[in-house]
Design a protein around this motif. Structure first.
Motif, PDB file in Angstrom:
ATOM      1  N   MET A   1       0.834  -1.190   0.000  1.00 32.64           N
ATOM      2  CA  MET A   1       0.000   0.000   0.000  1.00 32.64           C
ATOM      3  C   MET A   1       0.878   1.253   0.000  1.00 32.64           C
ATOM      4  SD  MET A   1      -3.163   1.059  -0.003  1.00 32.64           S
ATOM      5  CE  MET A   1      -4.168  -0.299   0.643  1.00 32.64           C
ATOM      6  N   ILE A   2       0.619   2.169  -0.929  1.00 28.87           N
ATOM      7  CA  ILE A   2       1.355   3.427  -1.017  1.00 28.87           C
ATOM      8  C   ILE A   2       0.665   4.453  -0.123  1.00 28.87           C
ATOM      9  CG2 ILE A   2       2.093   5.302  -2.527  1.00 28.87           C
ATOM     10  CD1 ILE A   2       1.991   3.285  -4.852  1.00 28.87           C
ATOM     11  N   ARG A   3       1.405   5.005   0.828  1.00 23.13           N
ATOM     12  CA  ARG A   3       0.838   5.954   1.778  1.00 23.13           C
ATOM     13  C   ARG A   3       1.224   7.368   1.376  1.00 23.13           C
ATOM     14  NH1 ARG A   3       2.934   5.793   6.399  1.00 23.13           N
ATOM     15  NH2 ARG A   3       1.119   6.145   7.718  1.00 23.13           N
ATOM     16  N   VAL A   4       0.212   8.238   1.262  1.00 28.27           N
ATOM     17  CA  VAL A   4       0.411   9.596   0.761  1.00 28.27           C
ATOM     18  C   VAL A   4      -0.015  10.620   1.808  1.00 28.27           C
ATOM     19  CG1 VAL A   4      -0.219  11.247  -1.048  1.00 28.27           C
ATOM     20  CG2 VAL A   4       0.015   8.817  -1.606  1.00 28.27           C
ATOM     21  N   LEU A   5       0.786  11.667   1.959  1.00 27.74           N
ATOM     22  CA  LEU A   5       0.413  12.800   2.809  1.00 27.74           C
ATOM     23  C   LEU A   5       0.066  13.971   1.906  1.00 27.74           C
ATOM     24  CD1 LEU A   5       0.425  13.933   5.841  1.00 27.74           C
ATOM     25  CD2 LEU A   5       2.558  15.043   5.137  1.00 27.74           C
TER      26      LEU A   5
ATOM     27  N   THR B   1      -7.057   0.875  -4.906  1.00 29.36           N
ATOM     28  CA  THR B   1      -6.823  -0.281  -4.037  1.00 29.36           C
ATOM     29  C   THR B   1      -5.388  -0.325  -3.498  1.00 29.36           C
ATOM     30  OG1 THR B   1      -6.267  -1.646  -5.963  1.00 29.36           O
ATOM     31  CG2 THR B   1      -8.563  -1.652  -5.225  1.00 29.36           C
ATOM     32  N   ASP B   2      -4.472   0.407  -4.145  1.00 32.60           N
ATOM     33  CA  ASP B   2      -3.065   0.335  -3.736  1.00 32.60           C
ATOM     34  C   ASP B   2      -2.543   1.636  -3.139  1.00 32.60           C
ATOM     35  OD1 ASP B   2      -3.306   1.623  -6.181  1.00 32.60           O
ATOM     36  OD2 ASP B   2      -1.307   1.043  -6.849  1.00 32.60           O
ATOM     37  N   ILE B   3      -3.435   2.606  -2.919  1.00 35.12           N
ATOM     38  CA  ILE B   3      -3.021   3.902  -2.381  1.00 35.12           C
ATOM     39  C   ILE B   3      -3.959   4.308  -1.251  1.00 35.12           C
ATOM     40  CG2 ILE B   3      -2.638   6.351  -2.899  1.00 35.12           C
ATOM     41  CD1 ILE B   3      -2.232   5.588  -5.815  1.00 35.12           C
ATOM     42  N   GLU B   4      -3.398   4.901  -0.206  1.00 34.87           N
ATOM     43  CA  GLU B   4      -4.225   5.436   0.869  1.00 34.87           C
ATOM     44  C   GLU B   4      -3.649   6.770   1.331  1.00 34.87           C
ATOM     45  OE1 GLU B   4      -4.259   2.925   4.272  1.00 34.87           O
ATOM     46  OE2 GLU B   4      -2.140   3.239   4.756  1.00 34.87           O
ATOM     47  N   VAL B   5      -4.510   7.674   1.761  1.00 36.45           N
ATOM     48  CA  VAL B   5      -4.077   8.962   2.300  1.00 36.45           C
ATOM     49  C   VAL B   5      -3.782   8.768   3.780  1.00 36.45           C
ATOM     50  CG1 VAL B   5      -4.720  11.348   2.774  1.00 36.45           C
ATOM     51  CG2 VAL B   5      -5.367  10.284   0.601  1.00 36.45           C
ATOM     52  N   ALA B   6      -2.510   8.922   4.141  1.00 35.53           N
ATOM     53  CA  ALA B   6      -2.095   8.688   5.524  1.00 35.53           C
ATOM     54  C   ALA B   6      -2.397   9.873   6.423  1.00 35.53           C
ATOM     55  CB  ALA B   6      -0.603   8.376   5.567  1.00 35.53           C
ATOM     56  N   GLY B   7      -2.501  11.077   5.823  1.00 37.65           N
ATOM     57  CA  GLY B   7      -2.767  12.259   6.627  1.00 37.65           C
ATOM     58  C   GLY B   7      -2.794  13.505   5.770  1.00 37.65           C
ATOM     59  N   GLU B   8      -3.110  14.642   6.406  1.00 38.89           N
ATOM     60  CA  GLU B   8      -3.190  15.918   5.706  1.00 38.89           C
ATOM     61  C   GLU B   8      -2.496  17.001   6.532  1.00 38.89           C
ATOM     62  OE1 GLU B   8      -7.139  17.051   4.618  1.00 38.89           O
ATOM     63  OE2 GLU B   8      -7.721  15.030   3.967  1.00 38.89           O
ATOM     64  N   ALA B   9      -2.100  18.076   5.860  1.00 41.22           N
ATOM     65  CA  ALA B   9      -1.506  19.222   6.526  1.00 41.22           C
ATOM     66  C   ALA B   9      -1.935  20.478   5.789  1.00 41.22           C
ATOM     67  CB  ALA B   9       0.023  19.107   6.537  1.00 41.22           C
ATOM     68  N   ALA B  10      -2.184  21.546   6.545  1.00 40.48           N
ATOM     69  CA  ALA B  10      -2.673  22.794   5.952  1.00 40.48           C
ATOM     70  C   ALA B  10      -1.594  23.868   5.843  1.00 40.48           C
ATOM     71  CB  ALA B  10      -3.858  23.328   6.766  1.00 40.48           C
ATOM     72  N   ASP B  11      -0.391  23.573   6.345  1.00 38.55           N
ATOM     73  CA  ASP B  11       0.715  24.519   6.211  1.00 38.55           C
ATOM     74  C   ASP B  11       2.023  23.742   6.250  1.00 38.55           C
ATOM     75  OD1 ASP B  11       1.856  24.483   9.048  1.00 38.55           O
ATOM     76  OD2 ASP B  11      -0.213  25.098   9.458  1.00 38.55           O
TER      77      ASP B  11
ATOM     78  N   ARG C   1       7.235  13.504   9.746  1.00 38.89           N
ATOM     79  CA  ARG C   1       8.069  12.852  10.751  1.00 38.89           C
ATOM     80  C   ARG C   1       7.287  11.834  11.571  1.00 38.89           C
ATOM     81  NH1 ARG C   1      11.199  18.463  12.389  1.00 38.89           N
ATOM     82  NH2 ARG C   1      12.845  18.289  10.799  1.00 38.89           N
ATOM     83  N   ALA C   2       6.021  12.123  11.805  1.00 35.74           N
ATOM     84  CA  ALA C   2       5.205  11.222  12.620  1.00 35.74           C
ATOM     85  C   ALA C   2       4.681  10.035  11.823  1.00 35.74           C
ATOM     86  CB  ALA C   2       4.026  11.999  13.234  1.00 35.74           C
ATOM     87  N   LEU C   3       4.295  10.268  10.572  1.00 34.68           N
ATOM     88  CA  LEU C   3       3.607   9.245   9.787  1.00 34.68           C
ATOM     89  C   LEU C   3       4.498   8.486   8.813  1.00 34.68           C
ATOM     90  CD1 LEU C   3       0.378  11.313   8.990  1.00 34.68           C
ATOM     91  CD2 LEU C   3       0.632   9.481  10.691  1.00 34.68           C
ATOM     92  N   ARG C   4       5.637   9.071   8.423  1.00 35.51           N
ATOM     93  CA  ARG C   4       6.564   8.453   7.470  1.00 35.51           C
ATOM     94  C   ARG C   4       5.841   7.951   6.209  1.00 35.51           C
ATOM     95  NH1 ARG C   4      11.420   7.431  10.369  1.00 35.51           N
ATOM     96  NH2 ARG C   4      11.403   8.995  12.036  1.00 35.51           N
ATOM     97  N   PRO C   5       5.165   8.842   5.491  1.00 33.13           N
ATOM     98  CA  PRO C   5       4.477   8.419   4.271  1.00 33.13           C
ATOM     99  C   PRO C   5       5.485   8.094   3.168  1.00 33.13           C
ATOM    100  CG  PRO C   5       4.481  10.793   4.405  1.00 33.13           C
ATOM    101  CD  PRO C   5       5.080  10.302   5.698  1.00 33.13           C
ATOM    102  N   ASP C   6       5.030   7.430   2.132  1.00 33.08           N
ATOM    103  CA  ASP C   6       5.892   7.140   0.981  1.00 33.08           C
ATOM    104  C   ASP C   6       6.036   8.377   0.103  1.00 33.08           C
ATOM    105  OD1 ASP C   6       6.223   4.220   1.423  1.00 33.08           O
ATOM    106  OD2 ASP C   6       4.049   4.235   1.148  1.00 33.08           O
ATOM    107  N   VAL C   7       4.935   9.125  -0.029  1.00 30.10           N
ATOM    108  CA  VAL C   7       4.908  10.288  -0.918  1.00 30.10           C
ATOM    109  C   VAL C   7       4.220  11.451  -0.215  1.00 30.10           C
ATOM    110  CG1 VAL C   7       4.128  11.191  -3.157  1.00 30.10           C
ATOM    111  CG2 VAL C   7       4.752   8.775  -2.941  1.00 30.10           C
TER     112      VAL C   7
END
Length: 221
Positions: free
Chosen positions: A1-5, A25-35, A44-50
């Motif tokens: 699974m590819i994790r994206v921020l 099916t192979d990608i998920e949004v691990a989190g979001e940021a507004a700035d 640093r907390a989530l270590r996403p792939d992209v």
């Protein structure tokens, strides 16, 4: 699974990207940021792939955030893709030098965005040939007199040749045709050059090609 921020100060933009990416099916949004500050913390907390990083954000812009991320050895596997409204955004050049793996315009087609996310995780080029050549032309126009780079001695003659072709914006398929080898062989030479020179990705290999003088302004034809 590819994790994206997703890092963008516009909630509507983030919502649109999330809907598209989470539907795969192979990608998920691990989190979001507004700035930018939040983006660095979340990476640093989530270590996403992209990280899909908007260039213009409050508190800390995307360029500065990218520098912090790519300078952190603990985040070496994270790939940053800059998002911009214009292909020739004045910050794109510096973004690549700062360690970004490429950039996308925000109005890119959905299929292209998905291909881009998958490509950058695979280590492939994220810049289209046309955009790559414009970026290289910009780099050539701004670059200083190249300094000798001892690291180039680590490369074989073929690897130097392939690196030069990457430097003028050729894809693996175009390199393969130019050298009359298979695309897999071309990709192998590119990968070996990246490893020997410590390049994070193909975009940094382009920068090194110019900084070392292996490719010089005027080679674009």
């Amino acid at each position: 699974m590819i994790r994206v921020l997703l890092a963008d100060d516009q909630s509507l933009v983030r919502a649109g990207f999330r809907a598209l990416l989470d539907a795969q099916t192979d990608i998920e949004v691990a989190g979001e940021a507004a700035d930018g500050e939040e983006a660095v913390r979340r990476v640093r907390a989530l270590r996403p792939d992209v990280v899909l990083m908007d260039i213009r954000m409050p508190l800390l812009d995307g360029l500065a955030a990218t520098r912090r991320i790519t300078a952190d050895e603990a985040l070496a596997q994270v790939r940053v893709v800059m998002l911009t409204t214009f292909e020739l955004d004045e910050y794109v050049f510096e973004a690549i030098r700062s360690g970004a793996s490429g950039f996308l315009v925000k109005d890119t087609e959905p299929d292209e965005l998905l291909r881009a996310v998958r490509a950058v995780v695979a280590g492939d080029a994220l810049l289209s040939p046309g955009v790559t050549r414009r970026l290289i032309a910009e780099f050539a126009a701004r670059s200083k007199e190249p300094a000798p780079m001892d690291e180039l001695s680590r490369l074989t003659e073929r690897e130097r040749e392939v690196m030069a072709l990457v430097g003028i914006g050729l894809s693996n398929e175009e390199i393969a045709r130019r050298l009359v080898v298979s695309p897999l062989t071309a990709k192998t030479h590119v990968s070996r050059a990246m490893v020997k020179l410590g390049a994070r990705d193909r975009a940094q290999l382009v920068v090194l090609a110019y900084e070392s003088g292996l490719v010089r302004p005027g080679w674009l034809g």
